[in-house]
Motif scaffolding. Structure first.
Motif, PDB file in Angstrom:
ATOM      1  N   UNK A 149      22.481  51.765 -17.335  1.00 46.68           N
ATOM      2  CA  UNK A 149      23.822  52.326 -17.183  1.00 46.68           C
ATOM      3  C   UNK A 149      24.638  51.655 -16.092  1.00 46.68           C
ATOM      4  N   UNK A 150      23.997  50.858 -15.237  1.00 45.81           N
ATOM      5  CA  UNK A 150      24.726  50.222 -14.141  1.00 45.81           C
ATOM      6  C   UNK A 150      25.176  48.796 -14.468  1.00 45.81           C
ATOM      7  N   UNK A 151      25.079  48.374 -15.703  1.00 44.95           N
ATOM      8  CA  UNK A 151      25.576  47.059 -16.104  1.00 44.95           C
ATOM      9  C   UNK A 151      27.090  47.159 -16.271  1.00 44.95           C
ATOM     10  N   UNK A 152      27.826  46.676 -15.263  1.00 47.90           N
ATOM     11  CA  UNK A 152      29.260  46.954 -15.206  1.00 47.90           C
ATOM     12  C   UNK A 152      30.107  45.976 -16.001  1.00 47.90           C
ATOM     13  N   UNK A 153      29.665  44.739 -16.149  1.00 50.76           N
ATOM     14  CA  UNK A 153      30.570  43.735 -16.717  1.00 50.76           C
ATOM     15  C   UNK A 153      30.975  44.028 -18.169  1.00 50.76           C
ATOM     16  N   UNK A 154      30.082  44.451 -19.035  1.00 50.80           N
ATOM     17  CA  UNK A 154      30.521  44.726 -20.417  1.00 50.80           C
ATOM     18  C   UNK A 154      31.632  45.759 -20.506  1.00 50.80           C
ATOM     19  N   UNK A 155      31.684  46.683 -19.550  1.00 49.12           N
ATOM     20  CA  UNK A 155      32.739  47.696 -19.568  1.00 49.12           C
ATOM     21  C   UNK A 155      34.128  47.087 -19.465  1.00 49.12           C
ATOM     22  N   UNK A 156      34.230  45.963 -18.777  1.00 50.77           N
ATOM     23  CA  UNK A 156      35.549  45.352 -18.616  1.00 50.77           C
ATOM     24  C   UNK A 156      36.087  44.809 -19.931  1.00 50.77           C
TER      25      UNK A 156
END
Length: 234
Positions: free
Chosen positions: A159-166
């Motif tokens: 859940x802490x993989x932030x880059x795909x959210x962008x």
């Protein structure tokens, strides 16, 4: 000195020589005094990891010869982690007996974080110190890609993989927002503590400086942020 006397061959002749030695504990000025090499590092010229290591090599060389370093912080573009590496190199110069002077022509909190590790901080007499707080900016392209008819696809683990959210979102998820808050809170506290230690101040005083910024040069001297004012040619 030669010893001269009259003789048959010449009006004056050298019969020998004599020397005189005086032993004393009195100190006399040297005919030629040793020169201290000043290393001038304009940090605007050094960018990225390679630039950071180039500066560190220069600082470590200055530490070996116990020289003097002039750090010009204007235009530096290094992150906080890179700046931390430079601070440690500056402290190595000082610990080996060298001297470091930081010159600030304006500058951000990150530049001041580095400058605080020097023996002295000198500021431009006409430029305010913009030591404002920290900020983080993240761009999200999910809405834009949707309007273009593009659908990004990722295989995401954790859940802490932030880059795909962008790429598919419009804002940070709660786990990502939480981890960013923790990271910046820790970084903020560390920066304030280190500045306070080097400038001989309480951490609350450093926070007051930042809250009151930008600060005029004369005010910066009065409050102890910098040690003096000078134009670049001075």
């Amino acid at each position: 000195a030669p010893m001269l006397s009259a003789n048959a061959r010449s009006a004056f002749g050298a019969d020998g020589a004599a020397a005189r030695l005086r032993v004393s504990q009195e100190r006399y000025p040297a005919i030629a005094s040793p020169r201290r090499v000043v290393t001038r590092l304009a940090l605007a010229r050094y960018r990225g990891d390679r630039g950071m290591w180039d500066v560190i090599e220069e600082l470590d060389a200055a530490a070996e010869r116990r020289g003097v370093v002039l750090l010009e912080t204007r235009g530096m573009s290094l992150g906080y982690a890179q700046t931390e590496e430079l601070r440690e190199a500056v402290l190595r110069v000082r610990n080996r007996g060298g001297k470091v002077v930081a010159y600030m022509d304006g500058g951000s909190l990150r530049a001041y974080f580095l400058a605080s590790a020097a023996d002295r901080i000198v500021a431009h007499p006409s430029t305010s110190l913009w030591i404002l707080g920290m900020r983080m900016q993240t761009l999200y392209y999910g809405e834009l890609l949707g309007k273009l008819g593009a659908t990004p696809e990722f295989v995401r683990v954790g859940e802490y993989k932030a880059w795909p959210e962008t790429m598919h979102g419009t804002t940070a998820s709660e786990p990502v927002a939480r981890q960013r808050r923790l990271l910046y809170t820790d970084t903020w506290n560390h920066v304030v503590r280190m500045i306070a230690r080097e400038r001989g101040q309480d951490a609350r005083v450093i926070k007051e400086w930042i809250d009151d910024a930008p600060l005029l040069p004369e005010d910066a001297v009065r409050r102890g942020l910098v040690d003096g004012l000078a134009h670049p040619d001075e």
